[in-house]
Design an enzyme around this catalytic site. Structure first.
Site, short mmCIF file in Angstrom:
data_model
loop_
_atom_site.label_atom_id
_atom_site.label_comp_id
_atom_site.label_asym_id
_atom_site.label_seq_id
_atom_site.Cartn_x
_atom_site.Cartn_y
_atom_site.Cartn_z
N LYS A 177 0.83 -1.20 0.00
CA LYS A 177 0.00 0.00 0.00
C LYS A 177 0.87 1.26 0.00
O LYS A 177 0.65 2.17 -0.80
CB LYS A 177 -0.89 0.01 1.25
N ASN A 178 1.85 1.30 0.89
CA ASN A 178 2.63 2.53 1.04
C ASN A 178 3.60 2.79 -0.10
O ASN A 178 4.26 3.84 -0.11
CB ASN A 178 3.37 2.53 2.39
N CYS A 222 -5.36 13.36 13.25
CA CYS A 222 -5.89 12.02 13.01
C CYS A 222 -5.69 11.19 14.25
O CYS A 222 -5.07 11.63 15.22
CB CYS A 222 -5.28 11.39 11.78
N ARG A 281 0.32 14.64 13.46
CA ARG A 281 0.80 14.38 12.11
C ARG A 281 0.79 15.60 11.20
O ARG A 281 0.04 15.68 10.23
CB ARG A 281 -0.01 13.24 11.47
N ASP A 316 4.43 0.73 12.10
CA ASP A 316 3.24 0.06 11.56
C ASP A 316 3.13 -1.41 12.00
O ASP A 316 2.14 -2.07 11.68
CB ASP A 316 3.21 0.15 10.03
N ARG A 339 -8.66 -0.46 4.68
CA ARG A 339 -7.80 0.55 4.05
C ARG A 339 -6.44 -0.04 3.70
O ARG A 339 -5.79 0.42 2.76
CB ARG A 339 -7.58 1.73 5.02
#
Ligand code: UD1
Length: 418
Positions: free
Chosen positions: A22-23, A117, A122, A306, A398
């Site tokens: 994803k990233n 968030c 952030r 993560d 997500r």
């Protein structure tokens, strides 16, 4: 709103395929805005955040076509709109990644400010400061970042903090700037390197990606090309921890053992037996309970933030006491409250969670609060006694492609319920 219902206690066993990262997919898709000719990207994961990015590109006039083999063709020859609206940015902070490409190629960008968030403030100040150093005029108006520059120029930028998307944004901007840009204290994440490889395939001149100094020589235009997204190291790590927590044995294909060494090291310390191939990893826990490990999150190549929630879940049922220290984000321990509801013995002191493992977590209804926190709760559910219901799993969707199907393939008793 969908939920995941998990009946815990089954040791995971079997083989699954890891998806594209994803990233890496998100910055690469944003980077297609720099290309004057069509670009084909393969191994794009089917995820909510990818769909959001494609919608964002389409709203700008970019033509996106997709086949059923996860290949995405993007044609950004014509871009009529230089705006990333609040409705999309608020659901996905990574929308900020269109800022650099838009200013660099079209001289103007309006990108909604992401706002706070669930995992801390952030900010995006380093993205903005970098663009200013490259000659852009940047204002914040009505909640939007408005950036403009006739043509960006090269600059020497030293990041105060290691920022992944900040490095990516400025690296993309620099590809079309006039002259040489040097990014120091740059992020070294494999996804930054993958983005650089993609940009070089379009004709960008970049050296040093993967190190903390990246040098970009601006060119007049970028063409088209093809790129395959690298495997998702966080998805890989998540399934490895799932196997470790259930005493199972799993093989993960189409991954890359070289981009998650810190995580593999901690799994070995926890007692897992690991076999590594060129593009696969096999973990065998031989029915044992993991040993508690101490973790400290830091930028790559150290232990990734993560993977922090997943290791909190593992320590919660491991043998011994483990500490988990979060240094990248403030306020990234929301999963701890939910784990406590499953019986976990966790004490928080500042940015450290002190976790005393208990032999067996107990099932409970729990609530996902952010993407990786929710992965931690799914793992806890897989190892717990009884039926765990994980609510708000749009967070999971997500970032994890077909999570319940992949876990079912490994024998887990998990299903999606409306
Ligand atoms: C990216 C990842 C995310 C991961 C994170 C850290 C993507 C799409 N997301 O997020 O999954 O958890 O890296 O590995 O790749 N900071 C500032 N000012 C800025 C930018 C960042 O102070 O302008 C701070 C942040 O508040 C944070 C730290 O820098 O404390 C690292 O954040 P950053 O690397 O920017 O995270 P993201 O790129 O948003």
């Amino acid at each position: 709103m969908d939920k995941l219902l998990i009946e815990g206690g089954v040791p995971l066993a079997g083989t699954i395929t890891i998806s594209g990262a994803k990233n890496a997919a998100l910055p690469i898709l944003a980077g297609t805005l720099l290309a004057t000719r069509p670009v084909t990207i393969s191994n794009v994961p089917h995820l909510k955040d990818v769909a959001t990015t494609l919608t964002l590109l389409q709203k700008m006039g970019v033509i996106v076509t997709m086949d059923d083999r996860l290949n995405v063709e993007v044609n950004a020859a014509e871009v009529r709109e230089r705006r990333a609206p609040y409705e999309l940015v608020k659901t996905m902070r990574a929308s900020i990644l269109v800022l650099g490409p838009l200013v660099a190629r079209f001289g103007e960008a309006y990108v909604s400010l992401p706002g706070g968030c669930a995992i801390g403030a952030r900010p995006v100040n380093l993205h903005v400061d970098g663009l200013r150093a490259m000659g852009a005029a940047v204002d914040v108006e009505n909640g939007f970042i408005h950036a403009r520059a006739k043509r960006l120029h090269g600059a020497h930028i030293v990041f105060d903090t290691v920022t992944v998307t900040g490095t990516e944004n400025l690296m993309m901007a620099a590809t079309l700037a006039d002259g040489k840009t040097v990014l120091e204290n740059a992020a070294r994440e494999p996804e930054v390197t993958d983005l650089a490889r993609f940009l070089m395939g379009l004709g960008a001149r970049i050296q040093g990606a993967g190190t903390s100094t990246i040098v970009i020589e601006g060119v007049d235009a970028l063409g088209g090309g093809e790129h395959r997204v690298l495997p998702d190291r966080i998805e890989t790590g998540t399934y490895l921890v799932a196997a470790a927590m259930t005493g199972g044995k799993v093989k993960l294909n189409k991954t890359d053992p070289n981009i998650l060494e810190a995580v593999l090291g901690k799994l070995r310390e926890a007692g897992a037996n690991l076999q590594l191939g060129d593009d696969w990893i096999e973990l065998d826990m031989q029915g044992k309970r993991p040993r508690a490990v101490n973790i400290r999150t830091l930028p790559y190549p150290a232990f990734p933030t993560d993977m922090q929630a997943q290791f909190c879940a593992m320590n919660a049922m491991a043998d011994g006491v483990g500490t988990v220290t979060e240094t990248v984000f403030e306020n990234r321990f929301q999963h701890v409250l939910e784990l406590q509801r499953m019986g976990a013995d966790i004490r928080i002191e500042h940015n450290m969670a002190i976790i005393t493992g208990i032999p067996r977590l107990t099932a409970a209804p729990v609530m996902a609060t952010d993407l990786r926190a929710s992965a931690g709760l799914v793992l806890a559910g897989l190892a717990a006694e009884g039926e765990t219901l994980v609510d708000r799993i749009y967070h999971v969707d997500r970032g994890y492609e077909r999570i319940e199907e992949k876990l079912q393939q490994l024998g887990a008793r998990i299903r999606r319920v409306p």
